[in-house]
Design a protein around this motif. Structure first.
Motif: not given
Length: 73
Positions: A29-32, A42, A53, A71
């Motif tokens: 969670c929070g990965d671009l 995100r 996403v 990622k």
């Protein structure tokens, strides 16, 4: 959608090395991320076999192996 081709069986007597298993990238969670079809987004929810996403205009649930998604750092 086109089905993926079947994997060929590796023969023990073959002089060639077998194809390595593809590495499935893990997302949190929070990965671009960047997706080939949807663009930048995100990760808002991560499961064992899928991620959700947020691409701004919509939220999309993408299942593993995430072939079109990578990622960003």
């Amino acid at each position: 959608m086109t089905p993926s081709p079947a994997r060929r069986r590796h023969l023990a007597s073959s002089p060639f090395q077998p194809n390595p298993d593809p590495v499935i990238e893990q997302f949190e969670c929070g990965d671009l991320v960047s997706h080939d079809s949807y663009g930048m987004g995100r990760v808002v929810d991560a499961e064992a076999a899928a991620v959700t996403v947020d691409f701004g205009a919509r939220r999309v649930r993408i299942t593993s192996p995430f072939a079109k998604m990578s990622k960003l750092s």
